[in-house]
Design a protein around this motif. Sequence first.
Motif, PDB file in Angstrom:
ATOM      1  N   UNK A 150     -33.453  17.187  -7.851  1.00 30.31           N
ATOM      2  CA  UNK A 150     -33.817  16.151  -8.812  1.00 30.31           C
ATOM      3  C   UNK A 150     -32.588  15.516  -9.452  1.00 30.31           C
ATOM      4  N   UNK A 151     -31.547  16.304  -9.710  1.00 28.74           N
ATOM      5  CA  UNK A 151     -30.308  15.732 -10.240  1.00 28.74           C
ATOM      6  C   UNK A 151     -29.680  14.815  -9.195  1.00 28.74           C
ATOM      7  N   UNK A 152     -29.696  15.248  -7.955  1.00 27.13           N
ATOM      8  CA  UNK A 152     -29.161  14.422  -6.870  1.00 27.13           C
ATOM      9  C   UNK A 152     -29.952  13.130  -6.738  1.00 27.13           C
TER      10      UNK A 152
ATOM     11  N   UNK B 241     -42.198   9.606  -0.855  1.00 29.34           N
ATOM     12  CA  UNK B 241     -41.407   9.815   0.357  1.00 29.34           C
ATOM     13  C   UNK B 241     -40.025   9.183   0.254  1.00 29.34           C
ATOM     14  N   UNK B 242     -39.929   8.057  -0.408  1.00 33.37           N
ATOM     15  CA  UNK B 242     -38.640   7.374  -0.496  1.00 33.37           C
ATOM     16  C   UNK B 242     -37.619   8.179  -1.286  1.00 33.37           C
ATOM     17  N   UNK B 243     -38.075   9.169  -2.071  1.00 34.04           N
ATOM     18  CA  UNK B 243     -37.129  10.021  -2.786  1.00 34.04           C
ATOM     19  C   UNK B 243     -36.252  10.786  -1.807  1.00 34.04           C
ATOM     20  N   UNK B 244     -36.847  11.252  -0.719  1.00 34.73           N
ATOM     21  CA  UNK B 244     -36.080  12.001   0.274  1.00 34.73           C
ATOM     22  C   UNK B 244     -35.220  11.078   1.126  1.00 34.73           C
ATOM     23  N   UNK B 245     -35.685   9.842   1.316  1.00 27.74           N
ATOM     24  CA  UNK B 245     -34.846   8.857   2.010  1.00 27.74           C
ATOM     25  C   UNK B 245     -33.587   8.575   1.202  1.00 27.74           C
ATOM     26  N   UNK B 246     -33.724   8.581  -0.123  1.00 29.65           N
ATOM     27  CA  UNK B 246     -32.591   8.264  -0.995  1.00 29.65           C
ATOM     28  C   UNK B 246     -31.645   9.435  -1.189  1.00 29.65           C
ATOM     29  N   UNK B 247     -32.192  10.657  -1.313  1.00 28.81           N
ATOM     30  CA  UNK B 247     -31.364  11.798  -1.734  1.00 28.81           C
ATOM     31  C   UNK B 247     -31.235  12.894  -0.700  1.00 28.81           C
ATOM     32  N   UNK B 248     -31.981  12.830   0.394  1.00 25.36           N
ATOM     33  CA  UNK B 248     -31.973  13.929   1.352  1.00 25.36           C
ATOM     34  C   UNK B 248     -33.014  14.967   0.988  1.00 25.36           C
ATOM     35  N   UNK B 249     -32.995  16.082   1.708  1.00 27.12           N
ATOM     36  CA  UNK B 249     -34.002  17.109   1.507  1.00 27.12           C
ATOM     37  C   UNK B 249     -33.556  18.190   0.545  1.00 27.12           C
ATOM     38  N   UNK B 250     -34.316  19.286   0.519  1.00 31.87           N
ATOM     39  CA  UNK B 250     -33.984  20.432  -0.313  1.00 31.87           C
ATOM     40  C   UNK B 250     -32.750  21.133   0.235  1.00 31.87           C
TER      41      UNK B 250
ATOM     42  N   UNK C 102     -30.684   7.317  -7.359  1.00 35.88           N
ATOM     43  CA  UNK C 102     -31.562   6.265  -7.860  1.00 35.88           C
ATOM     44  C   UNK C 102     -31.611   6.333  -9.385  1.00 35.88           C
ATOM     45  N   UNK C 103     -30.620   5.764 -10.075  1.00 34.11           N
ATOM     46  CA  UNK C 103     -30.579   5.851 -11.539  1.00 34.11           C
ATOM     47  C   UNK C 103     -31.804   5.272 -12.230  1.00 34.11           C
ATOM     48  N   UNK C 104     -32.531   4.393 -11.530  1.00 32.75           N
ATOM     49  CA  UNK C 104     -33.723   3.783 -12.123  1.00 32.75           C
ATOM     50  C   UNK C 104     -34.960   4.655 -11.969  1.00 32.75           C
ATOM     51  N   UNK C 105     -34.835   5.777 -11.274  1.00 28.17           N
ATOM     52  CA  UNK C 105     -36.001   6.599 -10.962  1.00 28.17           C
ATOM     53  C   UNK C 105     -36.553   7.308 -12.198  1.00 28.17           C
ATOM     54  N   UNK C 106     -37.870   7.466 -12.223  1.00 23.91           N
ATOM     55  CA  UNK C 106     -38.533   8.254 -13.257  1.00 23.91           C
ATOM     56  C   UNK C 106     -39.076   9.527 -12.628  1.00 23.91           C
TER      57      UNK C 106
END
Length: 388
Positions: free
Chosen positions: A215-217, A185-194, A222-226
């Motif tokens: 995913x690029x966004x 869920x935190x991925x969308x908090x960081x980058x927004x939605x589709x 979050x440069x540390x994201x996997x």
Amino acid sequence: MRISVVICVYTEERWDDILAAVDSVRTQSLPARETLLVVDHNTRLLRRLKDHYGDCDDGADADVGAEADADAGAGQRVRVVANVGPRGLSSGRNTGIAVSGGEVIAFLDDDAVAERDWLRHFAAAYADPRVLAVGGRTVPVWASRRRPVWFPEEFDWVVGCSYRGLPPGRVRVRNVLGGNASFRREAFDAAGGFASGIGRDGDKRPLGCEETELCIRLARARPDALLLIDDRAVIHHKVPAARERFGYFRSRTYAEGLSKALVTRSVGAQAGLETERRYTTRVLPAGIARGLRDALLGRAGGAERAGAIVAGVAAAAGGYLVGTARARRGGPRFTVAAVPDLSAPDPSAPNPSAPSAHARADDGPARSRHESTHESRHESTSRREGAA
């Protein structure tokens, strides 16, 4: 780990497929917190699904806690809600994210079924807190019961499936495929939605690439994201007869080029085409060589497969050139959407003011960021990220 599964639906013509997709989630070895059916501006389908599964939600707060899950039966809870945004898959997914209550949100196509351990493999990957997205392997189920002899496995992304050239096991990638994917869920908090306007949100062609762009966004935010794919997280995706034809293959690869032009306009060619370069210089030449070898050995379809690879590359390149030219003239753009705040509106209520355009597409190849490996949905009824 609590996982919500979102299935975006839009037509009664896929009624049996929708029920099969839900059943595959309800029988997971790791039960889902809930299954969310997001109906894309189809009031009749919305009512029919509510009648079938029970009108048990009607916009209630998604975060009702584990006790409610237990009361509903582990993995059995199905919620039917309406897409509150414009027509299209991106808005439907954003609605699903907004009303879901899981720590992880998984997405499954409405014409696919998941194997029993699908969610278990997703959950295992999230043991590493750096992991923000995990995709899986999508296997085609051909309407004709067998792969068309001319159809190259290297282009299975055309029909929304994993393609030849993807590395085995669990590996890092640039982006996942949306019809078989999950996000923390935190991925969308960081980058927004589709993003809308890039995928199946109002173009008659079967566009894609919304997962690539997201995913690029996300990687930039979050440069540390996997971001990973795990080929043990398997789903089986239907390929209707219309998509077994060369006309669809050509149209889809051309549309992929158009979509890729939009992505590179936003993120730049280096990020937008990073793994496409490897795909076109390693995976596809190997496929052409295999096809020609098969032809020399008298095996059926070898020359046709080699020719289809060349035609697919040419169509995608043509689409990319046309899309780039349109972009320079101020052509279509896409909009990065925040996940909607549904604390006030009822997510079961359809939005009559939404635009009427509706189109779907199959996604192209997932992009590997691993230097030692190769790279790695709704369509309209006549209908998933990026290709060459």
